[in-house]
Design a protein around this motif. Structure first.
Motif, short mmCIF file in Angstrom:
data_model
loop_
_atom_site.label_atom_id
_atom_site.label_comp_id
_atom_site.label_asym_id
_atom_site.label_seq_id
_atom_site.Cartn_x
_atom_site.Cartn_y
_atom_site.Cartn_z
N ALA A 1 0.82 -1.21 0.00
CA ALA A 1 0.00 0.00 0.00
C ALA A 1 0.85 1.26 0.00
N LEU A 2 2.02 1.20 0.63
CA LEU A 2 2.89 2.37 0.72
C LEU A 2 3.89 2.47 -0.42
N LYS A 3 4.04 1.38 -1.18
CA LYS A 3 5.07 1.31 -2.23
C LYS A 3 4.98 2.48 -3.21
N ASP A 4 3.79 2.76 -3.72
CA ASP A 4 3.63 3.82 -4.71
C ASP A 4 3.50 5.20 -4.08
N LYS A 5 3.15 5.22 -2.82
CA LYS A 5 2.87 6.49 -2.14
C LYS A 5 4.12 7.11 -1.50
N LYS A 6 4.97 6.27 -0.95
CA LYS A 6 6.15 6.73 -0.21
C LYS A 6 7.38 6.00 -0.71
N SER A 7 8.51 6.62 -0.52
CA SER A 7 9.76 5.95 -0.92
C SER A 7 10.49 5.41 0.31
N TRP A 8 9.72 4.85 1.24
CA TRP A 8 10.29 4.32 2.46
C TRP A 8 10.81 2.91 2.22
N SER A 9 11.88 2.59 2.92
CA SER A 9 12.43 1.24 2.84
C SER A 9 11.57 0.30 3.68
N GLN A 10 11.74 -0.98 3.42
CA GLN A 10 11.03 -2.00 4.18
C GLN A 10 11.38 -1.89 5.66
N SER A 11 12.64 -1.61 5.94
CA SER A 11 13.07 -1.49 7.34
C SER A 11 12.43 -0.28 8.03
N THR A 12 12.23 0.81 7.31
CA THR A 12 11.56 2.00 7.87
C THR A 12 10.12 1.65 8.24
N ILE A 13 9.44 0.96 7.35
CA ILE A 13 8.04 0.60 7.60
C ILE A 13 7.94 -0.37 8.78
N LYS A 14 8.85 -1.31 8.87
CA LYS A 14 8.84 -2.24 10.00
C LYS A 14 9.11 -1.51 11.31
N THR A 15 9.97 -0.49 11.26
CA THR A 15 10.23 0.33 12.45
C THR A 15 8.96 1.07 12.87
N LEU A 16 8.24 1.62 11.90
CA LEU A 16 6.99 2.33 12.20
C LEU A 16 5.98 1.37 12.83
N ILE A 17 5.88 0.17 12.30
CA ILE A 17 4.97 -0.84 12.85
C ILE A 17 5.35 -1.17 14.29
N ARG A 18 6.65 -1.37 14.54
CA ARG A 18 7.13 -1.68 15.91
C ARG A 18 6.77 -0.55 16.87
N ARG A 19 6.96 0.69 16.42
CA ARG A 19 6.62 1.84 17.28
C ARG A 19 5.13 1.84 17.63
N LEU A 20 4.31 1.55 16.65
CA LEU A 20 2.85 1.55 16.88
C LEU A 20 2.45 0.43 17.83
N ILE A 21 3.14 -0.69 17.77
CA ILE A 21 2.89 -1.79 18.72
C ILE A 21 3.32 -1.35 20.12
N THR A 22 4.50 -0.75 20.23
CA THR A 22 5.01 -0.28 21.52
C THR A 22 4.09 0.76 22.13
N LYS A 23 3.49 1.60 21.30
CA LYS A 23 2.58 2.63 21.78
C LYS A 23 1.20 2.08 22.14
N GLY A 24 0.99 0.80 21.87
CA GLY A 24 -0.29 0.17 22.21
C GLY A 24 -1.40 0.48 21.22
N LEU A 25 -1.03 0.81 19.99
CA LEU A 25 -2.02 1.16 18.97
C LEU A 25 -2.27 0.04 17.98
N LEU A 26 -1.32 -0.88 17.87
CA LEU A 26 -1.44 -2.04 17.00
C LEU A 26 -1.17 -3.30 17.80
N SER A 27 -1.86 -4.36 17.45
CA SER A 27 -1.53 -5.67 18.00
C SER A 27 -0.89 -6.48 16.88
N SER A 28 -0.09 -7.43 17.26
CA SER A 28 0.50 -8.32 16.26
C SER A 28 0.35 -9.75 16.73
#
Length: 138
Positions: free
Chosen positions: A30-57
């Motif tokens: 979903a972000l591929k065409d919208k942003k030029s973020w690396s896979q590692s950047t996106i995984k970092t964002l996901i980890r932060r959202l989990i740490t903040k209690g906003l996402l479950s995995s």
């Protein structure tokens, strides 16, 4: 009250809110065409959202699936409240009016807004007092 999230974290959350459950690959696609973020950047964002209690995995085989722990409406309301809390009370009405003028709003939402306005009119003051530290700034 939830943790504040960055603009980049909002991007990830909007995808998960839309899909309800998302694999890392869904978010990346979903972000591929919208942003030029690396896979590692996106995984970092996901980890932060989990740490903040906003996402479950949860693990699904060798993959992880992510689900929102808060709704988009809850985060929008929190963000709006935080923004308005920073403003002088005298200017909040103008800010709300500008939003109404500039953004698409459904008829059903406009009817709800109209009802709320009619209700507030019954007890609204003629003017809202300034709550700034330096009253001369208003």
């Amino acid at each position: 009250m939830y943790q504040e999230i960055s603009d980049a974290e909002w991007e990830v959350m909007r995808i998960v809110w839309t899909l309800q459950e998302a694999y890392t690959s869904d978010i990346l696609a979903a972000l591929k065409d919208k942003k030029s973020w690396s896979q590692s950047t996106i995984k970092t964002l996901i980890r932060r959202l989990i740490t903040k209690g906003l996402l479950s995995s949860k693990k699904d085989g060798r993959k992880f699936i992510y689900s929102p722990l808060v709704t988009e409406t809850q985060m929008i309301n929190q963000s709006s409240e935080k923004l308005l809390a920073k403003m002088c009370d005298m200017h909040k009405g103008g800010a709300i009016l500008k939003l109404l003028q500039d953004y698409p709003i459904s008829k059903s939402d406009l009817i709800k807004i109209e009802k709320e306005v009619q209700s507030k009119l019954k007890t609204a003051p003629d003017a809202v007092a300034c709550n700034c530290i330096d009253k001369k700034m208003c």
